[in-house]
Write a protein that holds these residues in place. Sequence first.
Motif, PDB file in Angstrom:
ATOM      1  N   PRO A  84      32.354  55.403  53.025  1.00 27.66           N
ATOM      2  CA  PRO A  84      31.255  54.738  53.732  1.00 27.66           C
ATOM      3  C   PRO A  84      31.854  53.794  54.785  1.00 27.66           C
ATOM      4  O   PRO A  84      32.846  53.108  54.530  1.00 27.66           O
ATOM      5  CB  PRO A  84      30.542  53.955  52.622  1.00 27.66           C
ATOM      6  CG  PRO A  84      30.855  54.728  51.368  1.00 27.66           C
ATOM      7  CD  PRO A  84      32.276  55.218  51.574  1.00 27.66           C
ATOM      8  N   TYR A  85      31.255  53.774  55.978  1.00 28.31           N
ATOM      9  CA  TYR A  85      31.817  52.984  57.069  1.00 28.31           C
ATOM     10  C   TYR A  85      31.960  51.509  56.708  1.00 28.31           C
ATOM     11  O   TYR A  85      32.911  50.858  57.128  1.00 28.31           O
ATOM     12  CB  TYR A  85      30.998  53.145  58.355  1.00 28.31           C
ATOM     13  CG  TYR A  85      31.615  52.385  59.500  1.00 28.31           C
ATOM     14  CD1 TYR A  85      32.846  52.778  60.015  1.00 28.31           C
ATOM     15  CD2 TYR A  85      30.992  51.267  60.036  1.00 28.31           C
ATOM     16  CE1 TYR A  85      33.437  52.074  61.055  1.00 28.31           C
ATOM     17  CE2 TYR A  85      31.578  50.560  61.076  1.00 28.31           C
ATOM     18  CZ  TYR A  85      32.803  50.963  61.576  1.00 28.31           C
ATOM     19  OH  TYR A  85      33.393  50.254  62.586  1.00 28.31           O
ATOM     20  N   SER A  86      31.061  50.980  55.902  1.00 25.71           N
ATOM     21  CA  SER A  86      31.165  49.569  55.507  1.00 25.71           C
ATOM     22  C   SER A  86      32.471  49.286  54.778  1.00 25.71           C
ATOM     23  O   SER A  86      32.995  48.176  54.859  1.00 25.71           O
ATOM     24  CB  SER A  86      29.978  49.164  54.632  1.00 25.71           C
ATOM     25  OG  SER A  86      29.956  49.930  53.447  1.00 25.71           O
ATOM     26  N   THR A  87      33.035  50.285  54.096  1.00 26.71           N
ATOM     27  CA  THR A  87      34.316  50.060  53.399  1.00 26.71           C
ATOM     28  C   THR A  87      35.476  50.032  54.386  1.00 26.71           C
ATOM     29  O   THR A  87      36.487  49.393  54.126  1.00 26.71           O
ATOM     30  CB  THR A  87      34.572  51.098  52.290  1.00 26.71           C
ATOM     31  OG1 THR A  87      34.873  52.370  52.845  1.00 26.71           O
ATOM     32  CG2 THR A  87      33.403  51.178  51.324  1.00 26.71           C
ATOM     33  N   VAL A  88      35.318  50.730  55.511  1.00 23.17           N
ATOM     34  CA  VAL A  88      36.324  50.649  56.574  1.00 23.17           C
ATOM     35  C   VAL A  88      36.268  49.253  57.194  1.00 23.17           C
ATOM     36  O   VAL A  88      37.300  48.617  57.424  1.00 23.17           O
ATOM     37  CB  VAL A  88      36.112  51.750  57.635  1.00 23.17           C
ATOM     38  CG1 VAL A  88      37.070  51.571  58.809  1.00 23.17           C
ATOM     39  CG2 VAL A  88      36.266  53.135  57.004  1.00 23.17           C
ATOM     40  N   SER A  97      42.513  64.177  53.844  1.00 20.50           N
ATOM     41  CA  SER A  97      41.734  63.843  55.034  1.00 20.50           C
ATOM     42  C   SER A  97      40.643  62.855  54.636  1.00 20.50           C
ATOM     43  O   SER A  97      40.223  62.798  53.485  1.00 20.50           O
ATOM     44  CB  SER A  97      41.121  65.100  55.675  1.00 20.50           C
ATOM     45  OG  SER A  97      40.251  65.741  54.781  1.00 20.50           O
ATOM     46  N   PHE A  98      40.234  62.066  55.607  1.00 19.99           N
ATOM     47  CA  PHE A  98      39.144  61.109  55.423  1.00 19.99           C
ATOM     48  C   PHE A  98      37.943  61.601  56.242  1.00 19.99           C
ATOM     49  O   PHE A  98      38.117  62.126  57.341  1.00 19.99           O
ATOM     50  CB  PHE A  98      39.500  59.724  55.975  1.00 19.99           C
ATOM     51  CG  PHE A  98      40.578  58.994  55.247  1.00 19.99           C
ATOM     52  CD1 PHE A  98      40.686  59.008  53.867  1.00 19.99           C
ATOM     53  CD2 PHE A  98      41.501  58.229  55.956  1.00 19.99           C
ATOM     54  CE1 PHE A  98      41.671  58.307  53.214  1.00 19.99           C
ATOM     55  CE2 PHE A  98      42.494  57.514  55.312  1.00 19.99           C
ATOM     56  CZ  PHE A  98      42.585  57.554  53.932  1.00 19.99           C
ATOM     57  N   VAL A  99      36.757  61.378  55.717  1.00 15.02           N
ATOM     58  CA  VAL A  99      35.522  61.583  56.458  1.00 15.02           C
ATOM     59  C   VAL A  99      34.764  60.270  56.349  1.00 15.02           C
ATOM     60  O   VAL A  99      34.487  59.793  55.243  1.00 15.02           O
ATOM     61  CB  VAL A  99      34.687  62.750  55.886  1.00 15.02           C
ATOM     62  CG1 VAL A  99      33.316  62.796  56.540  1.00 15.02           C
ATOM     63  CG2 VAL A  99      35.418  64.064  56.065  1.00 15.02           C
ATOM     64  N   VAL A 100      34.465  59.666  57.488  1.00 18.34           N
ATOM     65  CA  VAL A 100      33.733  58.400  57.498  1.00 18.34           C
ATOM     66  C   VAL A 100      32.239  58.726  57.557  1.00 18.34           C
ATOM     67  O   VAL A 100      31.803  59.537  58.377  1.00 18.34           O
ATOM     68  CB  VAL A 100      34.163  57.518  58.686  1.00 18.34           C
ATOM     69  CG1 VAL A 100      33.348  56.240  58.727  1.00 18.34           C
ATOM     70  CG2 VAL A 100      35.658  57.200  58.582  1.00 18.34           C
ATOM     71  N   VAL A 101      31.491  58.097  56.655  1.00 18.21           N
ATOM     72  CA  VAL A 101      30.056  58.341  56.542  1.00 18.21           C
ATOM     73  C   VAL A 101      29.300  57.109  57.029  1.00 18.21           C
ATOM     74  O   VAL A 101      29.574  55.994  56.573  1.00 18.21           O
ATOM     75  CB  VAL A 101      29.663  58.640  55.074  1.00 18.21           C
ATOM     76  CG1 VAL A 101      28.174  58.904  54.954  1.00 18.21           C
ATOM     77  CG2 VAL A 101      30.480  59.804  54.521  1.00 18.21           C
ATOM     78  N   ASN A 102      28.356  57.320  57.927  1.00 15.99           N
ATOM     79  CA  ASN A 102      27.514  56.235  58.419  1.00 15.99           C
ATOM     80  C   ASN A 102      26.409  55.997  57.385  1.00 15.99           C
ATOM     81  O   ASN A 102      25.238  56.285  57.605  1.00 15.99           O
ATOM     82  CB  ASN A 102      26.927  56.592  59.790  1.00 15.99           C
ATOM     83  CG  ASN A 102      26.165  55.445  60.394  1.00 15.99           C
ATOM     84  OD1 ASN A 102      26.330  54.301  60.015  1.00 15.99           O
ATOM     85  ND2 ASN A 102      25.313  55.765  61.347  1.00 15.99           N
TER      86      ASN A 102
END
Length: 174
Positions: free
Chosen positions: A30-34, A98-103
Amino acid sequence: MKRRFVIEAVMAAIYGEIMVPNRPVEYLLPYSTVQELYDMKENSEPVMPDPADDAHVKKKILEMIAFFEDSFNRKKIERSFSAPWKQSPPLVVNEQVSFVVVNSIENAQYGETFDPIETELLLTSLREQVPILTDQLDFLERVIETEVPVQVFDIEDFEYAMEADEPVEDWKTT
């Protein structure tokens, strides 16, 4: 076959073993974790209790931030910003990861039981039908107590989680 997990971005910095799995794995972040990585960078409080471990993890956090800020990766991440729950194209870390960033969007669905980041982890897991990998035992316990229909693995059981390819529908009904 690629294994998928929902995790917090900082876990990749703290637990190096999840970055060298024995088969391909895709981590949904989840983008918030980035964004949380930037908070940890600015915060002077230790991330780890041991000073040597803390210094190592903070160095890894800076490396992860640099990875996400790389212009090619940044453009991929920005693609996910166009709509709620949109995902970035895979960000290749190495041959196996691989990473996938989720909005992801926190919607207070789980009220006071889970904080916003935990809620985003749960909702991402539910939407994508993939398990969560965590080091937060209290989070794991609350998931079980509240009977949220997601599969959660303790980071200590990473090798088992990599092999546990039980379909989501099966574990929900047994």
